[in-house]
Design a protein around this motif. Structure first.
Motif, PDB file in Angstrom:
ATOM      1  N   LEU A   1      -6.010  25.635  -9.250  1.00  0.00           N
ATOM      2  CA  LEU A   1      -5.030  25.908 -10.306  1.00  0.00           C
ATOM      3  C   LEU A   1      -4.481  24.627 -10.933  1.00  0.00           C
ATOM      4  O   LEU A   1      -3.655  24.683 -11.849  1.00  0.00           O
ATOM      5  CB  LEU A   1      -3.871  26.731  -9.750  1.00  0.00           C
ATOM      6  N   GLY A   2      -4.937  23.480 -10.435  1.00  0.00           N
ATOM      7  CA  GLY A   2      -4.486  22.212 -10.993  1.00  0.00           C
ATOM      8  C   GLY A   2      -3.525  21.441 -10.111  1.00  0.00           C
ATOM      9  O   GLY A   2      -3.051  20.369 -10.495  1.00  0.00           O
ATOM     10  N   GLY A   3      -3.216  21.980  -8.922  1.00  0.00           N
ATOM     11  CA  GLY A   3      -2.372  21.259  -7.984  1.00  0.00           C
ATOM     12  C   GLY A   3      -3.112  20.091  -7.366  1.00  0.00           C
ATOM     13  O   GLY A   3      -4.348  20.049  -7.356  1.00  0.00           O
ATOM     14  N   THR A   4      -2.377  19.130  -6.836  1.00  0.00           N
ATOM     15  CA  THR A   4      -2.966  17.924  -6.244  1.00  0.00           C
ATOM     16  C   THR A   4      -2.663  17.873  -4.757  1.00  0.00           C
ATOM     17  O   THR A   4      -1.498  18.028  -4.350  1.00  0.00           O
ATOM     18  CB  THR A   4      -2.394  16.664  -6.914  1.00  0.00           C
ATOM     19  N   PHE A   5      -3.693  17.668  -3.945  1.00  0.00           N
ATOM     20  CA  PHE A   5      -3.478  17.458  -2.507  1.00  0.00           C
ATOM     21  C   PHE A   5      -3.752  16.000  -2.175  1.00  0.00           C
ATOM     22  O   PHE A   5      -4.765  15.427  -2.609  1.00  0.00           O
ATOM     23  CB  PHE A   5      -4.393  18.345  -1.661  1.00  0.00           C
ATOM     24  N   VAL A   6      -2.849  15.390  -1.427  1.00  0.00           N
ATOM     25  CA  VAL A   6      -2.985  13.999  -1.001  1.00  0.00           C
ATOM     26  C   VAL A   6      -2.836  13.934   0.508  1.00  0.00           C
ATOM     27  O   VAL A   6      -1.864  14.465   1.060  1.00  0.00           O
ATOM     28  CB  VAL A   6      -1.921  13.102  -1.664  1.00  0.00           C
ATOM     29  N   GLN A   7      -3.797  13.297   1.164  1.00  0.00           N
ATOM     30  CA  GLN A   7      -3.680  13.098   2.605  1.00  0.00           C
ATOM     31  C   GLN A   7      -2.992  11.761   2.847  1.00  0.00           C
ATOM     32  O   GLN A   7      -3.556  10.688   2.603  1.00  0.00           O
ATOM     33  CB  GLN A   7      -5.051  13.131   3.275  1.00  0.00           C
ATOM     34  N   ALA A   8      -1.753  11.818   3.273  1.00  0.00           N
ATOM     35  CA  ALA A   8      -0.941  10.624   3.492  1.00  0.00           C
ATOM     36  C   ALA A   8       0.212  10.969   4.415  1.00  0.00           C
ATOM     37  O   ALA A   8       0.549  12.146   4.597  1.00  0.00           O
ATOM     38  CB  ALA A   8      -0.408  10.081   2.160  1.00  0.00           C
ATOM     39  N   GLU A   9       0.828   9.964   4.988  1.00  0.00           N
ATOM     40  CA  GLU A   9       1.989  10.167   5.861  1.00  0.00           C
ATOM     41  C   GLU A   9       3.270   9.808   5.116  1.00  0.00           C
ATOM     42  O   GLU A   9       3.400   8.692   4.605  1.00  0.00           O
ATOM     43  CB  GLU A   9       1.877   9.328   7.126  1.00  0.00           C
ATOM     44  N   VAL A  10       4.186  10.746   5.041  1.00  0.00           N
ATOM     45  CA  VAL A  10       5.457  10.515   4.354  1.00  0.00           C
ATOM     46  C   VAL A  10       6.375   9.682   5.230  1.00  0.00           C
ATOM     47  O   VAL A  10       6.554   9.978   6.419  1.00  0.00           O
ATOM     48  CB  VAL A  10       6.114  11.853   3.969  1.00  0.00           C
ATOM     49  N   ARG A  11       6.963   8.652   4.617  1.00  0.00           N
ATOM     50  CA  ARG A  11       7.812   7.725   5.359  1.00  0.00           C
ATOM     51  C   ARG A  11       9.298   7.860   4.995  1.00  0.00           C
ATOM     52  O   ARG A  11      10.173   7.684   5.831  1.00  0.00           O
ATOM     53  CB  ARG A  11       7.358   6.293   5.085  1.00  0.00           C
ATOM     54  N   ASP A  12       9.582   8.161   3.718  1.00  0.00           N
ATOM     55  CA  ASP A  12      10.984   8.136   3.280  1.00  0.00           C
ATOM     56  C   ASP A  12      11.112   8.813   1.917  1.00  0.00           C
ATOM     57  O   ASP A  12      10.117   9.201   1.304  1.00  0.00           O
ATOM     58  CB  ASP A  12      11.472   6.683   3.181  1.00  0.00           C
ATOM     59  N   PHE A  13      12.370   8.939   1.478  1.00  0.00           N
ATOM     60  CA  PHE A  13      12.686   9.465   0.154  1.00  0.00           C
ATOM     61  C   PHE A  13      13.398   8.384  -0.652  1.00  0.00           C
ATOM     62  O   PHE A  13      14.115   7.563  -0.089  1.00  0.00           O
ATOM     63  CB  PHE A  13      13.618  10.684   0.252  1.00  0.00           C
ATOM     64  N   ASP A  14      13.214   8.394  -1.953  1.00  0.00           N
ATOM     65  CA  ASP A  14      14.025   7.564  -2.837  1.00  0.00           C
ATOM     66  C   ASP A  14      15.147   8.434  -3.377  1.00  0.00           C
ATOM     67  O   ASP A  14      14.936   9.290  -4.235  1.00  0.00           O
ATOM     68  CB  ASP A  14      13.174   6.999  -3.983  1.00  0.00           C
ATOM     69  N   LEU A  15      16.348   8.202  -2.850  1.00  0.00           N
ATOM     70  CA  LEU A  15      17.539   8.927  -3.274  1.00  0.00           C
ATOM     71  C   LEU A  15      18.569   7.962  -3.842  1.00  0.00           C
ATOM     72  O   LEU A  15      19.779   8.205  -3.784  1.00  0.00           O
ATOM     73  CB  LEU A  15      18.140   9.699  -2.090  1.00  0.00           C
ATOM     74  N   SER A  16      18.089   6.855  -4.403  1.00  0.00           N
ATOM     75  CA  SER A  16      18.983   5.788  -4.848  1.00  0.00           C
ATOM     76  C   SER A  16      19.952   6.241  -5.935  1.00  0.00           C
ATOM     77  O   SER A  16      21.049   5.704  -6.067  1.00  0.00           O
ATOM     78  CB  SER A  16      18.172   4.585  -5.341  1.00  0.00           C
ATOM     79  N   SER A  17      19.558   7.266  -6.692  1.00  0.00           N
ATOM     80  CA  SER A  17      20.437   7.777  -7.747  1.00  0.00           C
ATOM     81  C   SER A  17      21.269   8.974  -7.282  1.00  0.00           C
ATOM     82  O   SER A  17      22.012   9.558  -8.067  1.00  0.00           O
ATOM     83  CB  SER A  17      19.599   8.184  -8.958  1.00  0.00           C
ATOM     84  N   GLY A  18      21.146   9.305  -6.005  1.00  0.00           N
ATOM     85  CA  GLY A  18      21.836  10.482  -5.480  1.00  0.00           C
ATOM     86  C   GLY A  18      20.981  11.724  -5.509  1.00  0.00           C
ATOM     87  O   GLY A  18      21.304  12.721  -4.864  1.00  0.00           O
ATOM     88  N   LEU A  19      19.907  11.667  -6.261  1.00  0.00           N
ATOM     89  CA  LEU A  19      18.941  12.767  -6.352  1.00  0.00           C
ATOM     90  C   LEU A  19      17.558  12.242  -6.002  1.00  0.00           C
ATOM     91  O   LEU A  19      17.273  11.052  -6.199  1.00  0.00           O
ATOM     92  CB  LEU A  19      18.922  13.365  -7.768  1.00  0.00           C
ATOM     93  N   ILE A  20      16.701  13.111  -5.529  1.00  0.00           N
ATOM     94  CA  ILE A  20      15.338  12.708  -5.204  1.00  0.00           C
ATOM     95  C   ILE A  20      14.633  12.217  -6.471  1.00  0.00           C
ATOM     96  O   ILE A  20      14.669  12.866  -7.520  1.00  0.00           O
ATOM     97  CB  ILE A  20      14.560  13.878  -4.560  1.00  0.00           C
ATOM     98  N   SER A  21      14.034  11.045  -6.382  1.00  0.00           N
ATOM     99  CA  SER A  21      13.233  10.536  -7.505  1.00  0.00           C
ATOM    100  C   SER A  21      11.818  10.186  -7.078  1.00  0.00           C
ATOM    101  O   SER A  21      10.945  10.016  -7.936  1.00  0.00           O
ATOM    102  CB  SER A  21      13.896   9.304  -8.140  1.00  0.00           C
ATOM    103  N   ALA A  22      11.603  10.105  -5.761  1.00  0.00           N
ATOM    104  CA  ALA A  22      10.248   9.823  -5.284  1.00  0.00           C
ATOM    105  C   ALA A  22      10.164  10.090  -3.790  1.00  0.00           C
ATOM    106  O   ALA A  22      11.166  10.044  -3.061  1.00  0.00           O
ATOM    107  CB  ALA A  22       9.850   8.379  -5.570  1.00  0.00           C
TER     108      ALA A  22
END
Length: 413
Positions: free
Chosen positions: A214-235
């Motif tokens: 359907l156009g979704g993307t799968f990535v095999q990787a290990e998540v380490r952290d979130f970027d919440l520097s603005s108070g909201l998730i950005s990455a």
């Protein structure tokens, strides 16, 4: 409706269901997992779509019975004693819910997530390559006799309150329905309108394939952290780089706890170690999934053979499989199915995510844009598609019909 850029972390049944529903809503979705889809806890479960399984383990009386169960080598509850110091805090909170009022509250909370499981799986998979793996079936509970069945009256009352009333099969009719059973099994409590997944790992992979088609993307990787520097998730930050987003979903089961700590929350979540044995090319199989009450295991006919799954062990994520739980499971299987033979046997250990209050965490973590979708304990496969749909609705700005307060991920803050 605003189209979001969403990263879904975790490619088990909950994460894949969430990603697929989000993609169907038109969002940009990236699904990330350190393994391939369907290889974690979603691979090794009993496969049953157990809509009636609304009763938590923490039933009234567990505080008094628990120590006796742990010391009984024939009861399917085990503890790696070296892990007890790390477990104690969680265990005290867990046992605090072993009261009548709490058990009924938890069962009421689980019912909307589980009650329409078969319909939810059909809605998720219908018209795709995954639908062939979902089978409608009965779900039987095997007892030695009516006395043993009545000993579970409290649990059956909770199921009745959720709309599930069994049909009782007794005497010779038991073996007419399931010839594989030992003559010691004299009663079946038969639940109709249930189902099972014929190969859970392949099923989840097939759903992931539908997602990417359907156009979704799968990535095999290990998540380490979130970027919440603005108070909201950005990455979402991974070992394969940064993935920008304005929404994220955390669906990594028991591995969600350290990522929740990145959000400032300490969730009382423990790994419940679950085992299965796959009897390959068996000489006989049950016609439908069976929960064997005396051994607390489920026997399910699957694509590769007869899978018998059950046993509860607490011992963390690091230790290798224990011999005693597998030995007891094998013993109970052969007591129940005395004529069973197989060309080979395959053992498996997985980790169920057990919150201290036995309710999953579903919903936004504060106002961060990160959504929790984990903590399903024994009912991840059963409740995965419904959870995915609820999270997709929340992100899409739709108001779910369900009362979401029991699953509030901030409830432990």
């Amino acid at each position: 409706m605003k189209k979001n850029n969403v990263v879904v972390i975790g490619a088990g049944i909950v994460g894949v269901s969430t990603a697929l529903w989000l993609k169907r809503e038109g969002h940009e979705v990236t699904l990330i997992d350190k393994s391939l889809p369907g290889l974690g806890t979603s691979f090794g479960n009993a496969g049953v779509l157990a809509s009636c399984s609304v009763a938590p383990v923490t039933a009234p009386g567990l505080i008094l019975k628990g120590p006796k169960f742990l010391l009984d080598p024939n009861f399917p509850l085990f503890l790696r004693w070296s892990y007890l110091p790390k477990l104690t805090g969680w265990l005290m909170r867990y046992l605090s819910h072993a009261t009548d009022s709490e058990t009924r509250r938890i069962a009421k909370g689980l019912t909307p997530i589980l009650g329409d499981s078969v319909d939810q799986h059909h809605a998720l998979a219908e018209g795709t390559s995954a639908e062939k793996w979902v089978k409608d079936s009965t779900y039987s509970f095997a007892y030695s006799d009516r006395v043993a069945f009545k000993a579970d009256a409290y649990t059956w009352e909770l199921r009745k309150n959720a709309g599930f009333v069994p049909e009782l099969i007794e005497g010779d009719a038991v073996r007419e329905m399931e010839p594989i059973l030992s003559k010691d099994v004299k009663l079946l409590a038969l639940m109709r309108d249930h189902g099972f997944v014929y190969d859970p790992g392949v099923y989840v992979q097939a759903l992931a394939d539908v997602f990417t088609e359907l156009g979704g993307t799968f990535v095999q990787a290990e998540v380490r952290d979130f970027d919440l520097s603005s108070g909201l998730i950005s990455a979402v930050m991974t070992d394969a780089g940064r993935f920008n987003c304005n929404k994220a979903v955390l669906a990594t089961g028991v591995w969600s706890r350290p990522l929740m700590e990145k959000l400032g929350l300490n969730v009382p979540l423990e790994a419940e170690r679950g085992y299965h044995i796959l009897f390959k090319d068996p000489n006989e199989q049950p016609n439908q999934p069976i929960m064997v009450a005396s051994g607390k295991f489920v026997a399910t006919p699957m694509a590769q053979g007869l899978r018998c799954a059950g046993i509860v062990e607490f011992g963390g994520l690091e230790a290798v499989a224990s011999k005693a739980p597998l030995a007891l499971l094998r013993k109970k299987v052969h007591e129940t199915f005395p004529r069973l033979k197989a060309s080979s046997e395959e053992e498996w250990l997985g980790f169920r995510p057990a919150p201290s209050d036995s309710l999953p965490l579903i919903g936004e973590v504060g106002t961060s844009g990160v959504y929790a979708a984990f903590g399903h304990h024994h009912i991840g496969l059963t409740g995965g598609p419904k959870t995915g749909r609820l999270v997709s609705d929340l992100i899409s700005g739709k108001h779910p019909n369900n009362d979401m307060s029991p699953y509030d991920p901030m409830r432990f803050n």
